[in-house]
Design a protein around this motif. Structure first.
Motif, mmCIF file in Angstrom:
data_model
loop_
_atom_site.group_PDB
_atom_site.id
_atom_site.type_symbol
_atom_site.label_atom_id
_atom_site.label_comp_id
_atom_site.label_asym_id
_atom_site.label_seq_id
_atom_site.Cartn_x
_atom_site.Cartn_y
_atom_site.Cartn_z
ATOM 1 N N ALA A 1 0.838 -1.191 0.000
ATOM 2 C CA ALA A 1 0.000 0.000 0.000
ATOM 3 C C ALA A 1 0.878 1.249 0.000
ATOM 4 C CB ALA A 1 -0.908 0.006 1.233
ATOM 5 N N LYS A 2 0.284 2.369 -0.336
ATOM 6 C CA LYS A 2 0.996 3.638 -0.251
ATOM 7 C C LYS A 2 1.234 3.974 1.223
ATOM 8 C CE LYS A 2 0.896 4.154 -4.683
ATOM 9 N NZ LYS A 2 2.122 3.851 -5.461
ATOM 10 N N PRO A 3 2.317 4.697 1.535
ATOM 11 C CA PRO A 3 2.632 5.005 2.938
ATOM 12 C C PRO A 3 1.514 5.730 3.669
ATOM 13 C CG PRO A 3 4.514 5.495 1.534
ATOM 14 C CD PRO A 3 3.375 5.176 0.615
ATOM 15 N N ASP A 4 0.699 6.519 2.935
ATOM 16 C CA ASP A 4 -0.377 7.271 3.583
ATOM 17 C C ASP A 4 -1.734 6.584 3.466
ATOM 18 O OD1 ASP A 4 -0.735 7.595 0.873
ATOM 19 O OD2 ASP A 4 -0.985 9.782 0.930
ATOM 20 N N ALA A 5 -1.749 5.306 3.084
ATOM 21 C CA ALA A 5 -3.010 4.577 2.971
ATOM 22 C C ALA A 5 -3.682 4.479 4.331
ATOM 23 C CB ALA A 5 -2.768 3.187 2.401
ATOM 24 N N SER A 6 -5.014 4.510 4.325
ATOM 25 C CA SER A 6 -5.766 4.507 5.577
ATOM 26 C C SER A 6 -5.748 3.136 6.239
ATOM 27 C CB SER A 6 -7.218 4.909 5.305
ATOM 28 O OG SER A 6 -7.883 3.889 4.567
ATOM 29 N N ALA A 7 -6.097 3.128 7.517
ATOM 30 C CA ALA A 7 -6.177 1.869 8.260
ATOM 31 C C ALA A 7 -7.249 0.962 7.673
ATOM 32 C CB ALA A 7 -6.470 2.152 9.730
ATOM 33 N N ASP A 8 -8.356 1.547 7.226
ATOM 34 C CA ASP A 8 -9.431 0.752 6.633
ATOM 35 C C ASP A 8 -8.980 0.066 5.352
ATOM 36 O OD1 ASP A 8 -11.141 1.469 8.643
ATOM 37 O OD2 ASP A 8 -12.168 3.046 7.507
ATOM 38 N N TYR A 9 -8.112 0.728 4.593
ATOM 39 C CA TYR A 9 -7.655 0.145 3.321
ATOM 40 C C TYR A 9 -6.558 -0.893 3.538
ATOM 41 C CZ TYR A 9 -7.061 -0.072 -1.727
ATOM 42 O OH TYR A 9 -7.033 -0.509 -3.038
ATOM 43 N N THR A 10 -5.917 -0.869 4.682
ATOM 44 C CA THR A 10 -4.785 -1.766 4.925
ATOM 45 C C THR A 10 -5.060 -2.761 6.050
ATOM 46 O OG1 THR A 10 -3.768 -0.108 6.386
ATOM 47 C CG2 THR A 10 -3.110 -0.079 4.071
ATOM 48 N N GLU B 1 5.744 -0.276 6.383
ATOM 49 C CA GLU B 1 6.153 -0.020 7.767
ATOM 50 C C GLU B 1 5.336 -0.851 8.751
ATOM 51 O OE1 GLU B 1 4.771 3.777 9.655
ATOM 52 O OE2 GLU B 1 4.338 4.323 7.574
ATOM 53 N N ASP B 2 4.091 -1.136 8.414
ATOM 54 C CA ASP B 2 3.256 -1.954 9.293
ATOM 55 C C ASP B 2 3.720 -3.408 9.308
ATOM 56 O OD1 ASP B 2 1.732 0.279 9.840
ATOM 57 O OD2 ASP B 2 0.149 -0.221 8.405
ATOM 58 N N VAL B 3 4.072 -3.925 8.128
ATOM 59 C CA VAL B 3 4.552 -5.305 8.047
ATOM 60 C C VAL B 3 5.837 -5.464 8.849
ATOM 61 C CG1 VAL B 3 5.436 -7.106 6.500
ATOM 62 C CG2 VAL B 3 3.428 -5.751 5.835
ATOM 63 N N PHE C 1 6.412 -7.862 12.308
ATOM 64 C CA PHE C 1 7.479 -8.846 12.496
ATOM 65 C C PHE C 1 8.333 -8.496 13.705
ATOM 66 C CE2 PHE C 1 6.267 -10.554 8.492
ATOM 67 C CZ PHE C 1 6.825 -11.821 8.426
ATOM 68 N N GLN C 2 8.643 -7.226 13.871
ATOM 69 C CA GLN C 2 9.441 -6.828 15.022
ATOM 70 C C GLN C 2 8.711 -7.139 16.331
ATOM 71 O OE1 GLN C 2 10.095 -2.695 13.992
ATOM 72 N NE2 GLN C 2 12.140 -3.120 13.187
ATOM 73 N N MET D 1 6.445 -5.154 -1.784
ATOM 74 C CA MET D 1 7.632 -5.077 -0.937
ATOM 75 C C MET D 1 8.298 -6.447 -0.922
ATOM 76 S SD MET D 1 5.702 -5.107 2.803
ATOM 77 C CE MET D 1 4.211 -4.260 2.262
ATOM 78 N N THR D 2 9.603 -6.472 -0.770
ATOM 79 C CA THR D 2 10.355 -7.721 -0.649
ATOM 80 C C THR D 2 11.285 -7.551 0.534
ATOM 81 O OG1 THR D 2 10.260 -8.014 -3.061
ATOM 82 C CG2 THR D 2 11.855 -9.360 -1.850
#
Length: 278
Positions: free
Chosen positions: A191-200, A210-212, A216-217, A270-271
């Motif tokens: 997703a785009k960095p500014d994508a909403s929580a509902d979309y992601t 960054e969420d993925v 993992f962290q 992302m990879t």
């Protein structure tokens, strides 16, 4: 909708032409893997190679013949048909699915009894060549596998794991079955960095990078490296129908818009490469 798609193609075409954007798409120079990718049983699969970059991706994940590799949610076997012959007779391929509820139906039910189904499925796909094939569901992983696995690979499934609450138990299991120097390779719709929580939230197939990494962290893994091997700047990642709007799904796409969507290609991805924390 059509005007939006055509504008997206025009803008993203300029991005794709920017210097350096395609540098990571160079071939890795792995002749063994290249030979596997040219096999006849991959005739249909190979149409996706230009979007999924299996040679470059597996090289980035440092997957080598003879390893023990867990492939999470192998589904229709696109990567199974690469990994089993590539790992070779000294390697082991393990198809791993999430735990399935006793009353599950539909697609979830097809992931039940993976230990029994996986060897037969793989034989139907690639014959008897290549690695030993095993299977398991997360809740029934044999204890003797602990500390033996070289790689866990998760291809385009983090969104399903996130919304189905199977990410945490899978990573908890991975901390047990991975060797101390074992790695986790992830390819995921981005997703785009500014994508909403509902979309992601997983329902659209896209996750923020960054969420993925944070997930993992939080579950005991550190980011080792990342790559743009599977990037696609043509993907605007904002379709109401989610990632399935794009090839190969074309979900909800009209005949008038199909050519425009096909020109975008598969999703931006992302990879990422992770190592478990001591």
């Amino acid at each position: 909708m059509r005007r939006i798609f055509m504008t997206a193609i025009a803008v993203s075409g300029l991005l794709w032409a920017m210097p350096g954007m395609a540098d990571d798409h160079q071939k890795s120079g792995n002749p063994e893997l290249a030979q596997v990718l040219s096999q006849d049983f991959r005739a249909k699969d190979s149409a996706r190679d230009s979007f999924r970059h299996p040679e470059e991706t597996l090289s980035f994940f440092q997957v080598e013949p003879g390893m023990i590799v867990v492939d999470f949610m192998p589904s229709s076997g696109w990567y199974t048909r690469v990994l089993v012959p590539y790992l070779g007779k000294d390697g082991t391929y393990i198809g791993l699915n999430p735990e399935v509820a006793p009353d599950a139906t539909g697609y979830a039910a097809t992931m039940r009894d993976t230990a029994q189904r996986m060897p037969e499925q793989a034989a139907g796909w690639v014959g008897d060549q290549g690695a030993k094939v095993l299977g398991a569901n997360v809740g029934s992983i044999p204890e003797e596998w602990n500390g033996t696995v070289d790689r866990l690979l998760i291809f385009r499934e983090i969104h399903n794991m996130f919304r189905g609450d199977s990410l945490r138990p899978t990573l908890a299991a991975a901390r047990k079955f991975l060797k101390d120097d074992g790695l986790v390779g992830v390819v995921q719709h981005r997703a785009k960095p500014d994508a909403s929580a509902d979309y992601t939230d997983g329902s659209k197939g896209y996750m923020r990078e960054e969420d993925v990494i944070a997930l993992f962290q939080a579950n005991g893994f550190d980011l080792v490296d990342s790559s743009e091997i599977n990037a696609n700047p043509k993907d605007m990642a904002n379709y109401p129908g989610g990632v399935w709007t794009l090839p190969p799904g074309f979900s909800g796409v009209s005949d008038a818009d199909r050519a425009a969507i096909a020109a975008i290609g598969e999703s931006d991805r992302m990879t990422l490469l992770f190592r478990k924390r001591p």
